[in-house]
Design a protein around this motif. Structure first.
Motif, PDB file in Angstrom:
ATOM      1  N   PHE A  59       0.845  -1.187   0.000  1.00 52.62           N
ATOM      2  CA  PHE A  59       0.000   0.000   0.000  1.00 52.62           C
ATOM      3  C   PHE A  59       0.885   1.242   0.000  1.00 52.62           C
ATOM      4  O   PHE A  59       1.479   1.598   1.013  1.00 52.62           O
ATOM      5  N   ASP A  60       0.968   1.898  -1.168  1.00 51.84           N
ATOM      6  CA  ASP A  60       1.799   3.096  -1.322  1.00 51.84           C
ATOM      7  C   ASP A  60       1.141   4.334  -0.735  1.00 51.84           C
ATOM      8  O   ASP A  60       1.822   5.207  -0.214  1.00 51.84           O
ATOM      9  N   ASP A  61      -0.180   4.435  -0.918  1.00 52.34           N
ATOM     10  CA  ASP A  61      -0.852   5.713  -0.708  1.00 52.34           C
ATOM     11  C   ASP A  61      -2.025   5.602   0.261  1.00 52.34           C
ATOM     12  O   ASP A  61      -2.715   4.586   0.328  1.00 52.34           O
ATOM     13  N   ALA A  62      -2.227   6.673   1.014  1.00 50.41           N
ATOM     14  CA  ALA A  62      -3.350   6.774   1.938  1.00 50.41           C
ATOM     15  C   ALA A  62      -3.954   8.168   1.789  1.00 50.41           C
ATOM     16  O   ALA A  62      -3.248   9.129   1.449  1.00 50.41           O
ATOM     17  N   ILE A  63      -5.257   8.285   2.045  1.00 50.48           N
ATOM     18  CA  ILE A  63      -5.926   9.559   1.778  1.00 50.48           C
ATOM     19  C   ILE A  63      -6.762  10.022   2.974  1.00 50.48           C
ATOM     20  O   ILE A  63      -7.221   9.232   3.805  1.00 50.48           O
TER      21      ILE A  63
END
Length: 725
Positions: free
Chosen positions: A278-282
């Motif tokens: 998981f590269d990205d979180a928002i």
């Protein structure tokens, strides 16, 4: 004269007649008349001469023009050695070559297979023109020297004969040389081997066994063979793994002092259900003034993968992760990609965060980029979020805070979606296949990937973050790496327009000055066109290739002036480069020495170019595996009938795509209801008796007659012509 005059003698007589014309084309009938006096006492002399001429055309000793007249061919014609040139050669499945010059995508020269001079697909070659009339828009040429080979590793099957000899059946059908190994000790019949070629002499390549991949029948060897043949190493070396194992998650006081603590925010990840990295979180929030706050946090891979370390060198060599049917070949070892760097739920992770304030018209303002620490509050799959948006799942176990954040994220997505359409974002809705395999990696189902609101929302948020970090870097005038996409050439667009209009696609634009808004409008104005999937595919092929550059020329497809790749450093090396630039120029600019700064800057161009090449390699590897599995799947459906659509027309047949995205060829010989000729002006096959036309978009019913897993080719037979619209 004896009836037993040799075939070779007849051929020579034909060549002599053509030679006497000194370059003037001569019809076959005239050749027969010129030889009539010499041959008139022989039985079937006309047929013998015609057969000899056809064989000479097949072997390239004669060349037949569109007028059906012949001239001296690729073997006997003189060569102009006074003007040697260089270019790159590509070889087709028939064994002949096409040479492109410089950055041109279109071939300028044709090389008959007898004139390849040992050149292989993708090689850089020196060549000379043949002194003969050109074929259409291509000039004929002869390869005089191979400057450099595109690859020195090939995969093949080791095959033994009863007499103790052996043969290597190379997987790449374009490889036409014999292979001699320096040792065959320990090799067994039927093994797949990776061969390193050491030298080439004439039509023989000499090499050694670099690796035994496995037996041809072993599970997974088919995919591994394609991986190795594309120059990809699926495993990490022991030194790289040893280095990676020593890396630990330790957030010390210094890191906490330079990073903003975001662990209290309801930050979430949203990815495919099968994802492990998981590269990205928002995090998104609607503000009181109606604007939106968007925060995108990205795994800080640069903290662990230090510049010029053995791990960094390996990541650069790989360039990106490769996603195949049954496995992922990661850019980084699994303990980093799936754990230490991955933004797993409920654990602290080091990140770089891009905060944006976004207006109601979708414009980004007030950009901040900084090091951070986050704790993902939830790992969502796309399916879960789509179900929540569709009101089929109320996420009863999640907090109201998280659910409110998702709903406000949806509202922001709708604003960004509207804005991108208004600026001219080109939405290529190209169907993507999902290949479902069983426990032995045999494909049991091929279906189209369905993309929902959650996927589009995350894509919009990542595009916004990528744009924002580029805008910020541009204002600071930093050395940078951009994701660029040049505008398509007017000639390619004109060709597209001619074909698309035949499919009822309405275009009214000056092709000399096309803007992204124009292309986006074409698609929106024709959204009810029944051939839109095919037209989108044609349009995508017309576009230039996006790549990585240190000079910013903008991104045509996204209709953005400033764009980079920042959001996936676990699986893409350029994103890691961008992170390092931020550390070098902003976060720790006073801690990095001038020497280190200059060294990093000096390598940006080289690393960007290598990343572009590695991206193409990964795409080819993924497509090769898909094509092989498509053929394996269709081999289970021999004799079955399917409806499809023509996607390409050529003098040798038509390619037909089925609704599940699988494509196969109907050869001319399998269009059995008529004699068909190719009209190169209209790009159609036309039936002589029936008048039936095969053109782009023609609907057909076809039967599967062959499907070869090794060659990755599928052949159909025409069952019924269903119409041209």
């Amino acid at each position: 004269m004896s009836d037993k005059k040799s075939v070779q003698s007849i051929k020579q007589d034909v060549i002599d007649v053509v030679s006497n014309e000194r370059g003037r084309p001569i019809p076959l009938g005239i050749i027969v008349k010129k030889l009539e006096r010499e041959y008139n006492d022989q039985t079937n002399f006309k047929n013998n001469i015609y057969r000899a001429a056809e064989e000479l055309i097949r072997t390239g000793e004669l060349k037949q023009l569109k007028s059906k007249s012949v001239i001296l061919g690729y073997v006997n014609a003189p060569v102009d050695l006074s003007k040697l040139q260089q270019g790159q050669i590509s070889i087709n499945s028939g064994g002949s070559g096409f040479i492109t010059l410089g950055e041109n995508r279109k071939a300028s020269y044709y090389v008959f297979k007898t004139n390849l001079g040992g050149a292989l697909d993708g090689d850089q070659v020196e060549f000379a023109e043949m002194q003969k009339p050109p074929r259409a828009d291509l000039k004929d040429a002869v390869v005089t020297k191979v400057i450099s080979h595109a690859k020195d590793f090939y995969v093949g099957i080791f095959q033994t004969n009863k007499d103790g000899s052996y043969k290597i059946k190379v997987d790449d059908e374009k490889f036409y040389l014999d292979i001699k190994l320096d040792s065959i000790q320990g090799l067994v019949n039927g093994q797949k081997i990776l061969i390193q070629i050491a030298k080439y002499e004439g039509n023989v390549a000499f090499g050694s066994v670099s690796r035994v991949i496995g037996h041809v029948g072993d599970v997974g060897v088919d995919i591994l063979s394609i991986v190795y043949d594309n120059g990809v190493e699926p495993d990490f070396s022991d030194p790289v793994l040893d280095y990676a194992r020593k890396i630990k998650i330790e957030i010390d006081d210094y890191q906490r002092s330079i990073r903003k603590d975001l662990t209290n925010l309801p930050i979430v990840t949203i990815d495919p259900a099968t994802s492990k990295d998981f590269d990205d979180a928002i995090y998104a929030k609607k503000l009181e003034d109606g604007k939106f706050f968007l925060s995108v946090s990205i795994a800080d891979v640069s903290h662990y993968v230090r510049f010029k370390s053995i791990l960094d060198e390996e990541a650069l060599k790989r360039g990106c992760s490769i996603y195949l049917v049954d496995r992922v070949i990661p850019m980084l070892p699994h303990n980093l990609s799936d754990d230490i760097c991955s933004l797993n739920p409920n654990v602290e992770r080091l990140t770089l965060t891009c905060d944006m304030r976004i207006r109601t018209n979708g414009e980004i303002e007030d950009i901040k980029v900084y090091p951070s620490i986050i704790k993902s509050h939830r790992r969502f799959s796309y399916d879960e979020v789509n179900a929540f948006f569709n009101k089929t799942d109320d996420l009863s176990t999640d907090s109201n805070e998280v659910k409110t954040m998702l709903l406000e994220s949806l509202e922001l997505h709708q604003i960004l979606d509207k804005a991108k359409k208004q600026r001219g974002y080109i939405n290529f809705e190209i169907p993507e296949p999902i290949i479902v395999v069983n426990d032995k990696c045999v494909p049991i189902e091929i279906k189209k990937y369905e993309s929902g609101t959650a996927q589009h929302m995350i894509e919009d948020f990542m595009v916004a973050a990528n744009e924002a970090v580029t805008i910020y870097a541009e204002k600071q005038k930093w050395p940078f790496v951009y994701r660029v996409h040049d505008k398509p050439s007017a000639d390619r667009l004109k060709t597209f327009a001619l074909e698309a209009k035949k499919l009822g696609f309405k275009i009214n634009t000056d092709m000399e000055n096309v803007q992204p808004k124009d292309v986006a409008r074409w698609i929106s104005d024709n959204e009810d066109n029944p051939n839109l999937d095919l037209i989108n595919m044609m349009l995508l092929r017309t576009m230039a290739k996006a790549d990585y550059e240190i000079t910013n020329i903008g991104h045509f497809g996204l209709a953005l002036k400033d764009y980079t790749h920042f959001t996936s450093p676990i699986r893409r090396y350029p994103d890691l480069m961008v992170h390092r630039i931020y550390w070098m120029c902003e976060f720790e600019k006073n801690k990095i020495s001038e020497g280190s700064r200059k060294e990093m800057q000096s390598q940006l161009d080289t690393q960007a170019n290598l990343s572009s090449k590695n991206e193409l390699r990964s795409i080819k590897c993924e497509r090769d595996v898909d094509a092989m599995k498509f053929a394996e799947y269709m081999s289970q459906h021999i004799g079955e009938e399917f409806d499809g659509q023509v996607t390409s027309v050529s003098p040798f047949g038509v390619f037909v795509q089925l609704p599940n995205t699988i494509e196969g060829l109907i050869k001319l010989v399998n269009l059995k209801n008529d004699f068909y000729s190719f009209n190169d002006k209209t790009n159609e096959l036309i039936g002589k008796k029936t008048g039936l036309r095969f053109s782009l978009g023609t609907k057909l019913r076809v039967k599967v007659i062959t499907a070869n897993k090794e060659t990755r080719k599928i052949e159909f037979e025409l069952v019924k012509h269903l119409g041209n619209r």
